[in-house]
Design an enzyme around this catalytic site. Structure first.
Site, PDB file in Angstrom:
ATOM      1  N   GLY B  73       0.802  -1.220   0.000  1.00 30.19           N
ATOM      2  CA  GLY B  73       0.000   0.000   0.000  1.00 30.19           C
ATOM      3  C   GLY B  73       0.836   1.273   0.000  1.00 30.19           C
ATOM      4  O   GLY B  73       0.449   2.289   0.580  1.00 30.19           O
ATOM      5  N   LEU B  74       2.000   1.187  -0.657  1.00 36.38           N
ATOM      6  CA  LEU B  74       2.868   2.377  -0.839  1.00 36.38           C
ATOM      7  C   LEU B  74       3.253   3.059   0.472  1.00 36.38           C
ATOM      8  O   LEU B  74       3.298   4.285   0.555  1.00 36.38           O
ATOM      9  CB  LEU B  74       2.212   3.394  -1.789  1.00 36.38           C
ATOM     10  CG  LEU B  74       1.937   2.954  -3.222  1.00 36.38           C
ATOM     11  CD1 LEU B  74       1.385   4.117  -4.035  1.00 36.38           C
ATOM     12  CD2 LEU B  74       3.174   2.380  -3.901  1.00 36.38           C
ATOM     13  N   ASN B 129       4.547   5.947 -11.140  1.00 34.12           N
ATOM     14  CA  ASN B 129       3.869   4.717 -10.743  1.00 34.12           C
ATOM     15  C   ASN B 129       2.362   4.956 -10.809  1.00 34.12           C
ATOM     16  O   ASN B 129       1.749   5.393  -9.843  1.00 34.12           O
ATOM     17  CB  ASN B 129       4.312   4.302  -9.336  1.00 34.12           C
ATOM     18  CG  ASN B 129       3.662   3.003  -8.888  1.00 34.12           C
ATOM     19  OD1 ASN B 129       2.891   2.394  -9.636  1.00 34.12           O
ATOM     20  ND2 ASN B 129       3.951   2.580  -7.671  1.00 34.12           N
ATOM     21  N   CYS B 132       0.114   0.897  -9.357  1.00 35.13           N
ATOM     22  CA  CYS B 132       0.136   0.086  -8.132  1.00 35.13           C
ATOM     23  C   CYS B 132      -1.258  -0.506  -7.906  1.00 35.13           C
ATOM     24  O   CYS B 132      -2.236   0.232  -7.809  1.00 35.13           O
ATOM     25  CB  CYS B 132       0.547   0.907  -6.920  1.00 35.13           C
ATOM     26  SG  CYS B 132       0.446  -0.040  -5.395  1.00 35.13           S
ATOM     27  N   ILE B 202       6.250  -5.204 -16.439  1.00 35.57           N
ATOM     28  CA  ILE B 202       4.918  -4.936 -15.911  1.00 35.57           C
ATOM     29  C   ILE B 202       4.958  -4.721 -14.387  1.00 35.57           C
ATOM     30  O   ILE B 202       5.861  -5.235 -13.725  1.00 35.57           O
ATOM     31  CB  ILE B 202       3.949  -6.118 -16.197  1.00 35.57           C
ATOM     32  CG1 ILE B 202       4.479  -7.423 -15.604  1.00 35.57           C
ATOM     33  CG2 ILE B 202       3.722  -6.269 -17.669  1.00 35.57           C
ATOM     34  CD1 ILE B 202       3.518  -8.627 -15.749  1.00 35.57           C
ATOM     35  N   GLY B 228       6.973 -12.494  -9.229  1.00 34.33           N
ATOM     36  CA  GLY B 228       7.794 -13.698  -9.245  1.00 34.33           C
ATOM     37  C   GLY B 228       7.675 -14.435 -10.560  1.00 34.33           C
ATOM     38  O   GLY B 228       6.942 -14.009 -11.463  1.00 34.33           O
TER      39      GLY B 228
END
Lengths: 269, 314
Positions: B73-74, B129, B132, B202, B228
């Site tokens: 959550g930044l 960004n 997110c 991405i 991942g």
């Protein structure tokens, strides 16, 4: 200083039921590790399981000949990661990062307390033995498990001159009931309610109860917390826990916290 | 033969094409003991916002097959603290610093942040960004409880945002794109038209895990971002699609764990690559991949990275 080391497995033995002890050769970590700190271990050479696994350091360092240049990890082989770890043979290598985290604060104990009570729930004995070996203590350890076969390190603590008290859920050894009930008994009936510092490691419900007890008796408690971890070095912000000063990283500001600073909620493990 | 290992993205000069992805490397100081930071091509800092942000409630991460979920959550200390405490440490490393920014309120916050960063010489580039998955445009509301779209899920919003930021800074702009969309090339084109100097892709893929014993989300916010190796083939496909459509450079990322993964991204059309989640598992992997790409180029007699980018034979 943090190190990433390919550590040679010296020994990996079963100590009781599903509990194992692995001994790793890694002089740099062994020399600098403090009780309460942990290492982040890559248990597999593949991407399954994907992340490293954090383990608190059970014994380390040059204080005793048997741990010279080595660290010991006590673990329960209960998940994919720990079951893979249990298969490691002497001579194999493990990629480990450590020592990580803050460690227990013994100076606090010297300044503010004259006695120590160590409280371990199950595997919680792991960092507490390292702590008891490193520092001169005046006190006792309470070990709580489900049943008597799961009691670990009892003799090690006795050798160090600590008064060992046992609590089992099924009453097969010592006090019948939770180790936190035993703690309350001790605080009610002995001198331990004054000038005492509690050092605790175990499941979160136990630690939460210890926070409550320590507040009630107005004594300080240092508790070792667990969270899901990724990087282990404070970069990913994945392992935070809510405290009175906001979120703190269990891997960096912890894993040892003052019990009163934690805000316990449904989001803690 | 010594392959040309430099990458130029507008004014951003990378001595090698391997950078570390935002959010996976903190502010670099966390890794100083175990990674030779000077060897990195560049560092993208953890995303900052105008004001400090507490982030999402824990648990914030969980392991999944060949990957992991996160919903941080930044969390960040805000631009003031970043400039005062984090940037001086980053600057000392001596590699290009790319500052990732996001907004809690709307496009104005991006503009305000870009204006502040524009004046600072040691910032080599700004990454926008706009992708997110763990925050919405509404301040502090997890996206799972909010129907609001991310900026990078809409071409017009992307154009408007990049265009607005472009007007206030001459710094190299990199727009980070979300894979949570039908056609990523529309967004990449919009960023290009609005004056972005590069796109990075991405970001993580919106995903979910459930604890069947507790019958609850494994991550407190419910929806989280998957990263991942599990997402690598999706990322490679999207880089390739974007490469067909746009002229500005692509910084490719998504599940890169080793040299072979990195090469795939170059062949698909990346000019540079970023290492993300792999930093958690093997912090030294960046340096290994830098050496690995060099060896691959020598072995295959590839003179420069330009000859590797988009080298896929169809």
């Amino acid at each position: 200083m943090i190190f990433q080391i390919k550590a040679k497995v010296f020994e990996n033995i079963r100590v009781a039921q599903e509990y194992y002890k692995i001994i790793l050769f890694c002089p740099a970590i062994a020399e600098s590790a403090k009780p309460g700190q942990f290492v982040n271990i890559k248990v597999s050479d593949t991407i399954e399981p994907f992340l490293r696994r954090p383990f608190s350091i059970h014994q380390a360092g040059n204080q005793y000949p048997e741990t010279k240049n080595r660290i010991e990890i006590l673990y329960a082989a209960v998940g994919i990661g720990t079951q893979l770890l249990a298969q490691k043979k002497p001579g194999e290598f493990l990629d480990i990062i450590g020592p990580l985290g803050n460690g227990f604060n013994y100076m606090d104990s010297k300044q503010k307390a004259t006695r120590q009570i160590l409280v371990a729930g199950g595997m919680g004995v792991a960092p507490l033995l390292f702590f008891a070996k490193r520092y001169p203590l005046n006190g006792m350890i309470l070990i709580g498990t489900k049943t008597k076969n799961q009691i670990l390190c009892e003799k090690d603590f006795e050798k160090l001159g600590l008064d060992v008290k046992i609590a089992t859920d099924d009453g097969s050894r010592g006090f019948k009931g939770r180790v936190t009930e035993l703690l309350k008994n001790v605080l009610r009936t002995t001198q331990y309610a004054r000038r005492t510092m509690i050092y605790a490691c175990g499941p979160h419900p136990m630690l939460q109860e210890i926070s409550r007890i320590s507040k009630k008796y107005n004594i300080q408690a240092q508790i070792s917390l667990e969270e899901h971890m990724c990087c282990g070095v404070g970069a990913c912000l994945g392992c935070v826990i809510e405290t009175k000063q906001g979120y703190k990283r269990v891997c960096k500001e912890g894993p040892i916290f003052n019990a009163q600073e934690i805000i316990w909620g449904k989001n803690t493990l | 033969m010594k392959p040309n290992f430099c990458v130029n993205i507008d004014k951003l000069r990378l001595k090698n094409p391997v950078i570390v992805a935002s959010g996976t490397f903190g502010y670099a100081e966390e890794f100083k003991d175990i990674v030779d930071l000077k060897k990195l091509g560049g560092i993208v800092s953890k995303t900052i916002t105008l004001n400090p942000r507490k982030g999402n409630p824990p648990p914030r991460t969980c392991e999944t097959p060949a990957g992991m979920l996160n919903s941080i959550g930044l969390e960040n200390p805000g631009v003031k603290v970043f400039l005062k405490e984090k940037l001086p440490v980053l600057k000392k490393i001596g590699v290009p610093i790319i500052v990732s920014i996001a907004s809690e309120s709307g496009p104005e916050e991006f503009v305000s942040l870009a204006k502040q960063l524009d004046k600072i010489a040691c910032i080599a580039a700004i990454e926008l960004n706009i992708s997110c998955p763990n925050v919405s445009r509404l301040a502090g509301v997890p996206v799972s409880r909010c129907a609001d779209k991310l900026i990078s899920q809409d071409a017009d919003s992307t154009y408007a945002l990049v265009n607005a930021v472009r007007k206030v800074t001459k710094k190299t702009l990199i727009t980070k794109l979300s894979p949570n969309i039908t056609d990523i090339t529309e967004i990449a084109s919009a960023a290009q038209t609005a004056g972005s100097n590069a796109v990075s892709l991405i970001n993580t893929i919106a995903a979910m895990s459930i604890d069947i014993e507790k019958k609850s989300f494994k991550i407190a916010s419910g929806v989280a971002g998957l990263s991942g190796p599990a997402i690598k083939p999706i990322a490679v496909r999207m880089v390739w699609e974007v490469y067909q459509k746009i002229k500005i450079p692509i910084i490719g990322m998504g599940g890169i764990m080793n040299t072979a993964d990195a090469i795939e991204f170059f062949l698909a059309g990346s000019s540079a690559i970023a290492i993300g989640t792999a930093n958690f598992i093997n912090p030294g992997i960046n340096v290994e991949i830098i050496d690995g790409i060099k060896k691959y180029m020598i072995k295959n007699k590839i003179k420069g990275l330009k000859n590797l980018t988009g080298g896929l034979i169809i």
